[in-house]
Design a protein around this motif. Structure first.
Motif, PDB file in Angstrom:
ATOM      1  N   HIS A 103      -1.450  -9.478  16.424  1.00  0.00           N
ATOM      2  CA  HIS A 103      -1.128 -10.724  15.722  1.00  0.00           C
ATOM      3  C   HIS A 103      -2.257 -11.116  14.761  1.00  0.00           C
ATOM      4  CE1 HIS A 103       1.405 -11.032  19.377  1.00  0.00           C
ATOM      5  NE2 HIS A 103       2.251 -11.673  18.588  1.00  0.00           N
ATOM      6  N   ARG A 104      -3.490 -10.731  15.090  1.00  0.00           N
ATOM      7  CA  ARG A 104      -4.652 -11.105  14.284  1.00  0.00           C
ATOM      8  C   ARG A 104      -4.868 -10.179  13.088  1.00  0.00           C
ATOM      9  NH1 ARG A 104      -9.077 -14.197  17.268  1.00  0.00           N
ATOM     10  NH2 ARG A 104      -9.244 -14.963  15.139  1.00  0.00           N
ATOM     11  N   TRP A 105      -4.165  -9.048  13.044  1.00  0.00           N
ATOM     12  CA  TRP A 105      -4.337  -8.120  11.931  1.00  0.00           C
ATOM     13  C   TRP A 105      -3.921  -8.760  10.609  1.00  0.00           C
ATOM     14  CZ3 TRP A 105      -4.586  -2.288  12.034  1.00  0.00           C
ATOM     15  CH2 TRP A 105      -5.264  -1.832  13.171  1.00  0.00           C
ATOM     16  N   VAL A 106      -3.029  -9.745  10.635  1.00  0.00           N
ATOM     17  CA  VAL A 106      -2.632 -10.399   9.382  1.00  0.00           C
ATOM     18  C   VAL A 106      -3.817 -11.107   8.734  1.00  0.00           C
ATOM     19  CG1 VAL A 106      -0.209 -10.662  10.057  1.00  0.00           C
ATOM     20  CG2 VAL A 106      -1.823 -12.512  10.515  1.00  0.00           C
ATOM     21  N   GLU A 107      -4.862 -11.396   9.508  1.00  0.00           N
ATOM     22  CA  GLU A 107      -6.050 -12.072   8.986  1.00  0.00           C
ATOM     23  C   GLU A 107      -6.969 -11.132   8.210  1.00  0.00           C
ATOM     24  OE1 GLU A 107      -8.044 -14.691  11.883  1.00  0.00           O
ATOM     25  OE2 GLU A 107      -6.318 -14.309  13.195  1.00  0.00           O
ATOM     26  N   TRP A 108      -6.858  -9.811   8.453  1.00  0.00           N
ATOM     27  CA  TRP A 108      -7.822  -8.904   7.835  1.00  0.00           C
ATOM     28  C   TRP A 108      -7.270  -7.561   7.339  1.00  0.00           C
ATOM     29  CZ3 TRP A 108      -8.619  -4.115   9.855  1.00  0.00           C
ATOM     30  CH2 TRP A 108      -8.185  -3.897  11.178  1.00  0.00           C
ATOM     31  N   SER A 109      -6.058  -7.222   7.700  1.00  0.00           N
ATOM     32  CA  SER A 109      -5.529  -5.915   7.316  1.00  0.00           C
ATOM     33  C   SER A 109      -5.502  -5.753   5.800  1.00  0.00           C
ATOM     34  CB  SER A 109      -4.112  -5.728   7.862  1.00  0.00           C
ATOM     35  OG  SER A 109      -3.526  -4.565   7.295  1.00  0.00           O
ATOM     36  N   PRO A 110      -5.981  -4.624   5.289  1.00  0.00           N
ATOM     37  CA  PRO A 110      -5.981  -4.416   3.845  1.00  0.00           C
ATOM     38  C   PRO A 110      -4.570  -4.243   3.281  1.00  0.00           C
ATOM     39  CG  PRO A 110      -6.647  -2.408   4.960  1.00  0.00           C
ATOM     40  CD  PRO A 110      -6.559  -3.487   6.013  1.00  0.00           C
ATOM     41  N   TRP A 111      -3.608  -4.005   4.140  1.00  0.00           N
ATOM     42  CA  TRP A 111      -2.240  -3.780   3.689  1.00  0.00           C
ATOM     43  C   TRP A 111      -1.385  -5.046   3.758  1.00  0.00           C
ATOM     44  CZ3 TRP A 111      -4.522  -0.346   7.296  1.00  0.00           C
ATOM     45  CH2 TRP A 111      -5.092   0.781   6.694  1.00  0.00           C
ATOM     46  N   GLU A 112      -1.981  -6.110   4.259  1.00  0.00           N
ATOM     47  CA  GLU A 112      -1.257  -7.380   4.350  1.00  0.00           C
ATOM     48  C   GLU A 112      -0.894  -7.857   2.945  1.00  0.00           C
ATOM     49  OE1 GLU A 112       0.745 -10.133   6.332  1.00  0.00           O
ATOM     50  OE2 GLU A 112      -0.342  -8.499   7.285  1.00  0.00           O
ATOM     51  N   GLY A 113       0.330  -8.311   2.768  1.00  0.00           N
ATOM     52  CA  GLY A 113       0.769  -8.836   1.493  1.00  0.00           C
ATOM     53  C   GLY A 113       1.441  -7.821   0.586  1.00  0.00           C
ATOM     54  N   GLN A 114       1.531  -6.556   1.010  1.00  0.00           N
ATOM     55  CA  GLN A 114       2.195  -5.556   0.169  1.00  0.00           C
ATOM     56  C   GLN A 114       3.694  -5.801   0.076  1.00  0.00           C
ATOM     57  OE1 GLN A 114       0.994  -1.703   1.700  1.00  0.00           O
ATOM     58  NE2 GLN A 114      -0.685  -1.633   0.247  1.00  0.00           N
ATOM     59  N   ASP A 115       4.246  -6.472   1.083  1.00  0.00           N
ATOM     60  CA  ASP A 115       5.673  -6.792   1.082  1.00  0.00           C
ATOM     61  C   ASP A 115       5.847  -8.182   1.678  1.00  0.00           C
ATOM     62  OD1 ASP A 115       8.393  -7.063   1.387  1.00  0.00           O
ATOM     63  OD2 ASP A 115       8.665  -5.228   2.549  1.00  0.00           O
ATOM     64  N   PRO A 116       6.110  -9.203   0.850  1.00  0.00           N
ATOM     65  CA  PRO A 116       6.265 -10.570   1.364  1.00  0.00           C
ATOM     66  C   PRO A 116       7.404 -10.699   2.379  1.00  0.00           C
ATOM     67  CG  PRO A 116       6.113 -10.572  -1.042  1.00  0.00           C
ATOM     68  CD  PRO A 116       6.210  -9.134  -0.610  1.00  0.00           C
ATOM     69  N   ALA A 117       8.383  -9.782   2.336  1.00  0.00           N
ATOM     70  CA  ALA A 117       9.522  -9.839   3.257  1.00  0.00           C
ATOM     71  C   ALA A 117       9.358  -8.868   4.433  1.00  0.00           C
ATOM     72  CB  ALA A 117      10.810  -9.541   2.500  1.00  0.00           C
ATOM     73  N   LEU A 118       8.134  -8.412   4.686  1.00  0.00           N
ATOM     74  CA  LEU A 118       7.872  -7.454   5.758  1.00  0.00           C
ATOM     75  C   LEU A 118       8.418  -7.964   7.089  1.00  0.00           C
ATOM     76  CD1 LEU A 118       6.234  -4.769   6.297  1.00  0.00           C
ATOM     77  CD2 LEU A 118       4.433  -6.264   7.160  1.00  0.00           C
ATOM     78  N   GLN A 119       9.121  -7.094   7.796  1.00  0.00           N
ATOM     79  CA  GLN A 119       9.644  -7.434   9.125  1.00  0.00           C
ATOM     80  C   GLN A 119       8.643  -6.950  10.166  1.00  0.00           C
ATOM     81  OE1 GLN A 119      13.517  -5.629   9.495  1.00  0.00           O
ATOM     82  NE2 GLN A 119      14.186  -6.418   7.518  1.00  0.00           N
ATOM     83  N   ARG A 120       8.229  -7.851  11.056  1.00  0.00           N
ATOM     84  CA  ARG A 120       7.252  -7.528  12.106  1.00  0.00           C
ATOM     85  C   ARG A 120       7.876  -7.764  13.476  1.00  0.00           C
ATOM     86  NH1 ARG A 120       4.244 -10.602   8.381  1.00  0.00           N
ATOM     87  NH2 ARG A 120       2.438  -9.507   7.574  1.00  0.00           N
ATOM     88  N   THR A 121       7.569  -6.871  14.418  1.00  0.00           N
ATOM     89  CA  THR A 121       7.997  -7.042  15.802  1.00  0.00           C
ATOM     90  C   THR A 121       6.794  -6.752  16.695  1.00  0.00           C
ATOM     91  OG1 THR A 121      10.194  -6.229  15.216  1.00  0.00           O
ATOM     92  CG2 THR A 121       9.646  -6.330  17.561  1.00  0.00           C
TER      93      THR A 121
END
Length: 152
Positions: free
Chosen positions: A28-46
């Motif tokens: 859940h915390r990877w959204v704070e630092w992952s370099p790939w965050e934001g590549q797809d605003p509609a990304l589906q996460r589970t």
């Protein structure tokens, strides 16, 4: 030719390993630092499992840039975090992501590595594309974002 390829990057973060490990072990915390965050605003996460516990996992499905795959936490200690990474799109591959936290003067040296088995396809691709050049910049970006998040 080697049976695996490994890329690695490192940085020093002004914090203790115990303050950094939760950013790595809890998907859940990877959204704070992952370099790939934001590549797809509609990304589906589970997410599944207990956050930060061995066996917890994260699956994503996105556009061509984000691709699709799963990560599973396979090891977590105060100084080591291992993640099995399975890409399913845009191509299939398996890797082991490893984070090692070493106390140093002024904080913690964080080493992020990824080891990938070499199959026929990756060997052919390796002739044309350096995985280190392809992903090394992303690792540098991710470590800089991790440093900013932890040191805030």
């Amino acid at each position: 030719m080697a049976e695996t390829s490994t890329i690695a990057r490192e940085t020093v973060i002004a914090a203790r390993p115990a303050d950094i490990a939760p950013y790595l072990a809890d998907f859940h915390r990877w959204v704070e630092w992952s370099p790939w965050e934001g590549q797809d605003p509609a990304l589906q996460r589970t997410y599944s499992g207990t956050p930060g516990a061995v066996g917890s996992s994260y699956a994503w499905k996105g556009n061509r840039k984000a691709g699709a795959g799963t990560m599973e936490l396979t090891r977590t200690t105060p100084t080591e975090v291992d993640v099995d990474l399975q890409f399913t799109a845009p191509f299939r591959s398996t890797s082991l992501a490893a984070f090692r936290l070493h106390e140093v003067d002024g904080g913690t040296r964080v080493v992020w590595s990824m080891t990938t088995p070499q199959n026929l396809m990756s060997r052919v691709m390796g002739v044309f594309i350096s995985m280190d050049k392809l992903l090394g910049g992303d690792f540098d970006k991710g470590l800089a974002k991790l440093k900013a998040a932890v040191e805030h």
